[in-house]
Design an enzyme around this catalytic site. Structure first.
Site, short mmCIF file in Angstrom:
data_model
loop_
_atom_site.label_atom_id
_atom_site.label_comp_id
_atom_site.label_asym_id
_atom_site.label_seq_id
_atom_site.Cartn_x
_atom_site.Cartn_y
_atom_site.Cartn_z
N TRP A 1 -10.88 -2.71 -1.06
CA TRP A 1 -10.63 -1.28 -0.96
C TRP A 1 -10.73 -0.59 -2.31
O TRP A 1 -11.29 0.51 -2.42
CB TRP A 1 -9.28 -1.03 -0.29
CG TRP A 1 -9.33 -1.45 1.14
CD1 TRP A 1 -8.65 -2.49 1.72
CD2 TRP A 1 -10.15 -0.89 2.18
NE1 TRP A 1 -8.99 -2.60 3.05
CE2 TRP A 1 -9.91 -1.64 3.36
CE3 TRP A 1 -11.05 0.16 2.23
CZ2 TRP A 1 -10.54 -1.35 4.57
CZ3 TRP A 1 -11.70 0.45 3.42
CH2 TRP A 1 -11.43 -0.31 4.58
N ASP B 1 -3.57 3.85 -4.28
CA ASP B 1 -3.78 3.68 -2.84
C ASP B 1 -2.70 2.74 -2.34
O ASP B 1 -2.71 1.55 -2.63
CB ASP B 1 -5.18 3.10 -2.59
CG ASP B 1 -5.47 2.84 -1.12
OD1 ASP B 1 -4.57 3.03 -0.28
OD2 ASP B 1 -6.60 2.41 -0.81
N LYS C 1 -0.88 1.82 9.16
CA LYS C 1 -0.23 0.55 8.88
C LYS C 1 1.28 0.64 9.16
O LYS C 1 1.80 0.03 10.07
CB LYS C 1 -0.45 0.14 7.42
CG LYS C 1 -1.83 0.43 6.86
CD LYS C 1 -2.90 -0.47 7.41
CE LYS C 1 -4.21 -0.25 6.67
NZ LYS C 1 -5.27 -1.18 7.11
#
Length: 367
Positions: A101, A179, A203
């Site tokens: 990511w 992030d 999530k």
């Protein structure tokens, strides 16, 4: 109906109490005569929903008053572009790459800088040579204190690498942009250590499509002129996240999750539960000669735990047999292989115990 133990990395399991409340309020929210999906985002009712959601999030994370909270669309991936559009300003941005990511974020920022945004995007450190199995050490970083920001991913969902100790944050005077998609609200954090925090909701927060941005006020109002209004943090902040129609139902569910977290005792209580769950699974893996986790012990994620079987030939049987006993979504990401158990806040300790018991039985029968 029997609910499974859902180990999906995202969209992930939500607390059952939240789902039941949402079901009860589906047709009529608090006497409004309609459900949240049907009501105007400009109306008093939704104003109450988004207002309470922000207040509860601020309470849970201890967000200082000089930070703005934005409820945006496009997921965390859109932020890979939105962040340089708002913060780069022709300067230098440093990126730390510790997994898939953060690598995607770095590549997107590079692309924008080279395509007319201006400025430069530097790779200030990468763990790719080690297969993204550990965090970066401070002596491996080449940081510019004059950078407009330093970007990092504090939990890499795919590789199971987490920066859990804020003492290990990069030593720099530049604002940190983090992030936190796959571990926000799983532990206490010091928001003031960061210039900007962003997190996709799917999530630990709620349904996919929503992204939360927590940004220090002095970092807004600096967007590049090419930035669309809907992607300009200042425009969205000035309009209460509602320049356009926001993802109303996702914000509503997120608000219910925040209320659920407060009822659990807040982040200190949920963190204790997460430590117990992760310790149980890692302890089993470390004492097994049939399964293996290759992440450095000091870099292990509490939320996403990848593991390999002794033989890849057993992978399909493992997944099929696990699903048959109600343990689902355990297949690892295609770039890594093997298995992955994502044990977010909504995963009860009973689910992790059931997984360990199954893994013991499977190893005994196939070892």
């Amino acid at each position: 109906m029997t609910r499974v133990f859902n180990f999906s990395a995202g969209p992930a399991a939500l607390p059952e109490a939240v789902l039941r409340q949402a079901a009860e309020e589906m047709l009529d929210w608090h006497g409004a005569g309609c459900g949240v999906m049907e009501m105007s985002h400009r109306g008093k009712e939704f104003g109450e929903i988004i207002g309470r959601a922000e207040a509860d999030l601020r309470e849970l994370l201890g967000i200082p008053s000089n930070y703005r909270v934005l409820f945006l669309q496009g997921g965390a991936t859109q932020q890979f572009a939105q962040i340089p559009m708002n913060l780069l300003r022709g300067g230098v941005a440093d990126y730390l790459v510790t997994g898939s990511w953060s690598k995607k974020a770095y590549k997107e920022a590079q692309h924008l800088a080279a395509s007319g945004l201006g400025g430069s995007v530097r790779l200030a450190g990468s763990a790719e040579a080690e297969g993204f199995t550990r965090l970066l050490r401070q002596d491996e970083l080449t940081l510019d204190d004059n950078a407009t920001y330093v970007h990092l991913c504090t939990n890499e969902t795919i590789h199971g690498v987490e920066l859990g100790d804020e003492a290990a944050l990069p030593a720099t005077r530049a604002p940190l942009v983090a992030d936190m998609s796959s571990h926000i609200l799983s532990r206490s954090i010091d928001v003031s250590r960061y210039g900007l925090i962003y997190a996709g909701a799917q999530k630990n927060v709620g349904p996919s499509g929503l992204v939360i941005v927590i940004v220090r006020e002095d970092l807004i109002g600096r967007a590049h002129p090419m930035t669309p209004a809907v992607m300009d943090y200042k425009v969205m902040a000035d309009n209460g996240s509602m320049l356009n129609t926001p993802p109303t139902y996702a914000i509503y569910i997120a608000g219910l999750v925040f209320q659920w977290l407060k009822a659990q005792g807040g982040l200190a209580a949920i963190e204790a539960q997460n430590i117990e769950k992760a310790d149980l699974l890692y302890r089993f893996l470390d004492n097994s000669d049939f399964y293996e986790n290759r992440v450095a012990v000091t870099s292990r994620s509490r939320m996403n735990i990848p593991f390999l079987l002794r033989s890849e030939a057993l992978n399909d049987a493992f997944l099929a047999e696990a699903k048959a006993v109600g343990l689902t979504q355990l297949k690892g990401h295609k770039s890594v292989g093997g298995m992955r158990a994502s044990i977010y806040n909504a995963m009860p300790i009973a689910g992790v115990r059931a997984l360990v018991e199954f893994m013991q039985d499977f190893a005994a029968r196939h070892g």
